[in-house]
Scaffold this motif. Structure first.
Motif: not given
Length: 173
Positions: A74-80, A83-86, A97-101, A104-107
């Motif tokens: 299981e992933l831990v959400k960082l706020d909402k 994953l957050y990437l810059s 790139v930031s994924f809230t769902r 989307d990350l499964r792509g």
């Protein structure tokens, strides 16, 4: 005659509009919403939220530089964000790139790290995204670690934190 007729129609329209009841109607609760009202305000569903089904089973695997593998349950959400990437994508200017769902990350197929700030993301469609001078945040806002859940030897969910410098690849299921 025509002027009298238009004036009469205007007076009739104004009279009809003036008698209209402008009090709002009380909202009608649909049968499905009755269950949501029993929840506390913090548990109530956000009406604008998009469904984000998370599949059963492991989310992915992380291979460390020493060859060992961790199964991410299981992933831990960082706020909402999951994953957050810059960083610089394909040598261009900064990209975020930031994924809230989770869907989307499964792509993404895998993250292959050269070091903690330079890596390649392969997508399930066969594309490669090369990030340089990048920062990836998974599970926490630390510049040096990732956090996620694994199953321990007792099959209990356990939060682990892994140094970014020790990570070779992250594969998403």
């Amino acid at each position: 005659m025509r002027t009298i007729f238009i004036a009469l129609m205007l007076a009739l329209t104004l009279a009809a509009c003036g008698t209209k009841d402008e009090t709002p109607e009380s909202p009608v609760t649909p049968p499905d919403a009755a269950a949501t009202q029993d929840q506390s305000p913090t548990q109530a569903a956000d009406p604008t939220a998009v469904a984000d089904p998370i599949p059963e089973g492991p989310v992915g695997t992380m291979q460390l530089a020493d060859g060992s593998t961790l199964v991410i349950t299981e992933l831990v959400k960082l706020d909402k964000f999951y994953l957050y990437l810059s960083g610089k994508l394909n040598g261009r200017s900064s990209t975020i790139v930031s994924f809230t769902r989770f869907s989307d990350l499964r792509g993404f197929n895998a993250f292959v790290f050269k070091d903690q700030n330079n890596f390649i993301i392969t997508t399930k469609r066969g594309k490669e995204l090369v990030f340089t001078d990048a920062h990836v945040y998974i599970g926490n806002d630390s510049p040096d670690t990732y956090s996620f859940y694994i199953m321990d030897e007792n099959l209990d969910k356990k939060l682990v934190t892994v140094p970014k410098k020790d990570v070779a690849t992250i594969k998403i299921n």
